[in-house]
Design a protein around this motif. Structure first.
Motif, PDB file in Angstrom:
ATOM      1  N   GLU A 213       0.779  -1.075   0.073  1.00 22.54           N
ATOM      2  CA  GLU A 213      -0.082  -0.054   0.061  1.00 22.54           C
ATOM      3  C   GLU A 213       0.877   1.127   0.030  1.00 22.54           C
ATOM      4  O   GLU A 213       0.454   2.299  -0.702  1.00 22.54           O
ATOM      5  CB  GLU A 213      -0.885   0.042   1.375  1.00 22.54           C
ATOM      6  CG  GLU A 213      -2.134  -0.970   1.113  1.00 22.54           C
ATOM      7  CD  GLU A 213      -2.985  -1.117   2.404  1.00 22.54           C
ATOM      8  OE1 GLU A 213      -2.378  -0.558   3.516  1.00 22.54           O
ATOM      9  OE2 GLU A 213      -3.883  -1.901   2.442  1.00 22.54           O
ATOM     10  N   SER A 214       1.991   1.112   0.598  1.00 22.01           N
ATOM     11  CA  SER A 214       2.810   2.459   0.728  1.00 22.01           C
ATOM     12  C   SER A 214       3.693   2.479  -0.650  1.00 22.01           C
ATOM     13  O   SER A 214       4.018   3.783  -0.915  1.00 22.01           O
ATOM     14  CB  SER A 214       3.856   2.328   1.823  1.00 22.01           C
ATOM     15  OG  SER A 214       4.601   1.305   1.887  1.00 22.01           O
ATOM     16  N   ALA A 215       3.926   1.375  -1.182  1.00 26.05           N
ATOM     17  CA  ALA A 215       4.358   1.537  -2.694  1.00 26.05           C
ATOM     18  C   ALA A 215       3.682   2.002  -3.549  1.00 26.05           C
ATOM     19  O   ALA A 215       3.793   2.742  -4.505  1.00 26.05           O
ATOM     20  CB  ALA A 215       4.985   0.254  -2.998  1.00 26.05           C
ATOM     21  N   LEU A 216       2.353   1.897  -3.313  1.00 31.78           N
ATOM     22  CA  LEU A 216       1.324   2.081  -4.189  1.00 31.78           C
ATOM     23  C   LEU A 216       1.080   3.960  -3.915  1.00 31.78           C
ATOM     24  O   LEU A 216       0.972   4.523  -4.980  1.00 31.78           O
ATOM     25  CB  LEU A 216      -0.102   1.441  -4.182  1.00 31.78           C
ATOM     26  CG  LEU A 216      -1.191   1.834  -5.050  1.00 31.78           C
ATOM     27  CD1 LEU A 216      -0.954   1.601  -6.584  1.00 31.78           C
ATOM     28  CD2 LEU A 216      -2.535   1.211  -4.801  1.00 31.78           C
ATOM     29  N   GLN A 217       1.093   4.122  -2.900  1.00 30.17           N
ATOM     30  CA  GLN A 217       0.741   5.540  -2.461  1.00 30.17           C
ATOM     31  C   GLN A 217       2.131   6.462  -3.138  1.00 30.17           C
ATOM     32  O   GLN A 217       1.872   7.569  -3.685  1.00 30.17           O
ATOM     33  CB  GLN A 217       0.721   5.717  -0.954  1.00 30.17           C
ATOM     34  CG  GLN A 217       0.647   7.244  -0.642  1.00 30.17           C
ATOM     35  CD  GLN A 217       0.645   7.351   1.175  1.00 30.17           C
ATOM     36  OE1 GLN A 217       0.671   6.398   1.736  1.00 30.17           O
ATOM     37  NE2 GLN A 217       0.364   8.650   1.424  1.00 30.17           N
ATOM     38  N   MET A 218       3.277   5.986  -2.840  1.00 27.13           N
ATOM     39  CA  MET A 218       4.462   6.436  -3.605  1.00 27.13           C
ATOM     40  C   MET A 218       4.331   6.688  -4.899  1.00 27.13           C
ATOM     41  O   MET A 218       4.685   7.451  -5.409  1.00 27.13           O
ATOM     42  CB  MET A 218       5.726   5.852  -3.052  1.00 27.13           C
ATOM     43  CG  MET A 218       6.954   6.070  -3.642  1.00 27.13           C
ATOM     44  SD  MET A 218       7.428   7.616  -2.838  1.00 27.13           S
ATOM     45  CE  MET A 218       9.207   7.537  -3.411  1.00 27.13           C
ATOM     46  N   LEU A 219       3.749   5.570  -5.428  1.00 25.64           N
ATOM     47  CA  LEU A 219       3.601   5.563  -7.077  1.00 25.64           C
ATOM     48  C   LEU A 219       2.841   6.547  -7.613  1.00 25.64           C
ATOM     49  O   LEU A 219       2.982   7.383  -8.455  1.00 25.64           O
ATOM     50  CB  LEU A 219       2.956   4.102  -7.688  1.00 25.64           C
ATOM     51  CG  LEU A 219       3.048   4.100  -9.077  1.00 25.64           C
ATOM     52  CD1 LEU A 219       4.335   3.909  -9.988  1.00 25.64           C
ATOM     53  CD2 LEU A 219       2.209   2.744  -9.163  1.00 25.64           C
ATOM     54  N   TYR A 220       1.620   6.727  -6.744  1.00 24.42           N
ATOM     55  CA  TYR A 220       0.734   7.831  -7.035  1.00 24.42           C
ATOM     56  C   TYR A 220       1.115   9.127  -6.815  1.00 24.42           C
ATOM     57  O   TYR A 220       1.026  10.185  -7.587  1.00 24.42           O
ATOM     58  CB  TYR A 220      -0.621   7.484  -6.421  1.00 24.42           C
ATOM     59  CG  TYR A 220      -1.569   6.470  -6.806  1.00 24.42           C
ATOM     60  CD1 TYR A 220      -1.669   6.050  -8.068  1.00 24.42           C
ATOM     61  CD2 TYR A 220      -2.353   5.834  -5.719  1.00 24.42           C
ATOM     62  CE1 TYR A 220      -2.273   5.034  -8.424  1.00 24.42           C
ATOM     63  CE2 TYR A 220      -3.082   4.805  -6.259  1.00 24.42           C
ATOM     64  CZ  TYR A 220      -3.057   4.205  -7.623  1.00 24.42           C
ATOM     65  OH  TYR A 220      -3.874   3.358  -7.939  1.00 24.42           O
ATOM     66  N   ALA A 221       1.810   9.414  -5.795  1.00 18.62           N
ATOM     67  CA  ALA A 221       2.515  10.663  -5.473  1.00 18.62           C
ATOM     68  C   ALA A 221       3.535  10.921  -6.694  1.00 18.62           C
ATOM     69  O   ALA A 221       3.679  12.297  -6.973  1.00 18.62           O
ATOM     70  CB  ALA A 221       3.172  10.699  -4.252  1.00 18.62           C
ATOM     71  N   ALA A 222       4.422  10.083  -6.859  1.00 20.97           N
ATOM     72  CA  ALA A 222       5.228  10.410  -7.969  1.00 20.97           C
ATOM     73  C   ALA A 222       4.719  10.554  -9.382  1.00 20.97           C
ATOM     74  O   ALA A 222       5.266  11.585 -10.058  1.00 20.97           O
ATOM     75  CB  ALA A 222       6.374   9.149  -8.089  1.00 20.97           C
ATOM     76  N   LYS A 223       3.766   9.919  -9.624  1.00 16.49           N
ATOM     77  CA  LYS A 223       3.059  10.139 -10.943  1.00 16.49           C
ATOM     78  C   LYS A 223       2.399  11.474 -10.949  1.00 16.49           C
ATOM     79  O   LYS A 223       2.428  12.210 -11.911  1.00 16.49           O
ATOM     80  CB  LYS A 223       1.954   9.138 -11.046  1.00 16.49           C
ATOM     81  CG  LYS A 223       1.484   9.015 -12.452  1.00 16.49           C
ATOM     82  CD  LYS A 223       0.187   7.868 -12.646  1.00 16.49           C
ATOM     83  CE  LYS A 223      -0.232   8.275 -13.861  1.00 16.49           C
ATOM     84  NZ  LYS A 223      -1.511   7.351 -14.216  1.00 16.49           N
ATOM     85  N   GLU A 224       1.848  11.919  -9.765  1.00 12.65           N
ATOM     86  CA  GLU A 224       1.070  13.244  -9.776  1.00 12.65           C
ATOM     87  C   GLU A 224       2.380  14.433  -9.866  1.00 12.65           C
ATOM     88  O   GLU A 224       2.004  15.479 -10.441  1.00 12.65           O
ATOM     89  CB  GLU A 224       0.597  13.581  -8.348  1.00 12.65           C
ATOM     90  CG  GLU A 224      -0.402  14.790  -8.511  1.00 12.65           C
ATOM     91  CD  GLU A 224      -1.129  14.760  -7.271  1.00 12.65           C
ATOM     92  OE1 GLU A 224      -1.194  16.094  -6.787  1.00 12.65           O
ATOM     93  OE2 GLU A 224      -1.403  13.801  -6.644  1.00 12.65           O
ATOM     94  N   GLY A 225       3.550  14.454  -9.337  1.00 15.19           N
ATOM     95  CA  GLY A 225       4.570  15.191  -9.351  1.00 15.19           C
ATOM     96  C   GLY A 225       5.103  15.160 -11.069  1.00 15.19           C
ATOM     97  O   GLY A 225       5.620  16.202 -11.338  1.00 15.19           O
ATOM     98  N   GLY A 226       5.197  13.898 -11.403  1.00 15.66           N
ATOM     99  CA  GLY A 226       5.631  13.895 -12.848  1.00 15.66           C
ATOM    100  C   GLY A 226       6.964  14.319 -12.965  1.00 15.66           C
ATOM    101  O   GLY A 226       7.371  14.604 -14.435  1.00 15.66           O
ATOM    102  N   GLY A 227       8.029  14.434 -12.146  1.00 16.52           N
ATOM    103  CA  GLY A 227       9.224  14.936 -12.360  1.00 16.52           C
ATOM    104  C   GLY A 227       9.267  16.458 -12.377  1.00 16.52           C
ATOM    105  O   GLY A 227      10.231  16.911 -12.903  1.00 16.52           O
ATOM    106  N   ASN A 228       8.271  17.185 -12.031  1.00 11.65           N
ATOM    107  CA  ASN A 228       8.074  18.361 -12.447  1.00 11.65           C
ATOM    108  C   ASN A 228       8.616  19.322 -11.188  1.00 11.65           C
ATOM    109  O   ASN A 228       7.763  19.334 -10.095  1.00 11.65           O
ATOM    110  CB  ASN A 228       6.559  18.973 -12.655  1.00 11.65           C
ATOM    111  CG  ASN A 228       6.432  20.307 -13.184  1.00 11.65           C
ATOM    112  OD1 ASN A 228       7.562  21.182 -12.870  1.00 11.65           O
ATOM    113  ND2 ASN A 228       5.300  20.949 -13.579  1.00 11.65           N
ATOM    114  N   PRO A 229       9.863  19.969 -11.056  1.00  9.97           N
ATOM    115  CA  PRO A 229      10.312  20.427  -9.878  1.00  9.97           C
ATOM    116  C   PRO A 229       9.325  21.813  -9.427  1.00  9.97           C
ATOM    117  O   PRO A 229       9.262  22.202  -8.304  1.00  9.97           O
ATOM    118  CB  PRO A 229      11.659  21.133 -10.363  1.00  9.97           C
ATOM    119  CG  PRO A 229      11.727  21.177 -11.871  1.00  9.97           C
ATOM    120  CD  PRO A 229      10.766  20.097 -12.277  1.00  9.97           C
ATOM    121  N   LYS A 230       8.481  22.480 -10.499  1.00 11.80           N
ATOM    122  CA  LYS A 230       7.664  23.348 -10.268  1.00 11.80           C
ATOM    123  C   LYS A 230       6.335  22.983  -9.489  1.00 11.80           C
ATOM    124  O   LYS A 230       5.758  23.898  -8.901  1.00 11.80           O
ATOM    125  CB  LYS A 230       7.412  24.137 -11.525  1.00 11.80           C
ATOM    126  CG  LYS A 230       8.583  24.864 -11.975  1.00 11.80           C
ATOM    127  CD  LYS A 230       8.161  25.620 -13.233  1.00 11.80           C
ATOM    128  CE  LYS A 230       9.460  26.302 -13.844  1.00 11.80           C
ATOM    129  NZ  LYS A 230       9.132  26.958 -15.261  1.00 11.80           N
TER     130      LYS A 230
END
Length: 169
Positions: free
Chosen positions: A12-29
């Motif tokens: 579950e924590s890995a899934l949460q990490m995946l969703y958070a990272a996807k939302e961030g999309g590598g965008n520093p802004k």
């Protein structure tokens, strides 16, 4: 059942990490996502640590101590590696933590002596705890040595920590 629950928590924590990272999309802004990513990463780290403790305890209960010995040897070798990456605290902070872990190891060693006579089946968990504390002690000692001023203080600190390692072996 504990391992299954911890595995579920890890997934579950890995899934949460995946969703958070996807939302961030590598965008520093996308500053609003950075806190969510950091929190998800911390939760995942805690889940991994929890399952590792459980697995180490289970392994030690059946007599598999090789991993513990390797972990202590690895912690000892970290003391010789030089400066750790970017210490975030002060010497006093790390010194306090070193004392805390040293005391915890002493208490655990005393408990192990008692339990070896009264309740030997608890030795595995205590050995796992000591291994974990020892790893933390080595890291905090390395950080203390890195933040100590001047080198006349840091070098003897490293020697002291290393001599404590060899005395416990």
């Amino acid at each position: 059942m504990t391992v299954l629950d911890q595995t579920k928590t890890l997934a579950e924590s890995a899934l949460q990490m995946l969703y958070a990272a996807k939302e961030g999309g590598g965008n520093p802004k996308a500053q609003h996502t950075h806190d969510a990513i950091t929190e998800a990463a911390q939760l995942m780290k805690e889940a991994v640590d929890d399952i590792m403790v459980t697995l180490n305890e289970a392994a030690s209960e059946v007599g598999l101590v090789g991993g513990m010995v390797d972990a202590i040897a690895e912690a000892m070798s970290k003391l010789d590696e030089g400066t750790p990456p970017e210490p975030k605290g002060t010497f006093v902070d790390y010194q306090t933590t070193v004392v805390k872990y040293s005391k915890a190891i002493a208490v655990t060693a005393q408990e192990m002596m008692t339990k070896s006579v009264t309740n030997p089946e608890e030795l595995g968990g205590l050995a796992s705890q000591m291994t974990s504390d020892y790893g933390h002690l080595a890291l905090q000692g390395q950080m203390a040595a890195a933040t100590a001023e001047p080198e006349e203080v840091s070098h003897p600190l490293q020697l002291f920590l290393f001599s404590q390692d060899s005395q416990k072996s």
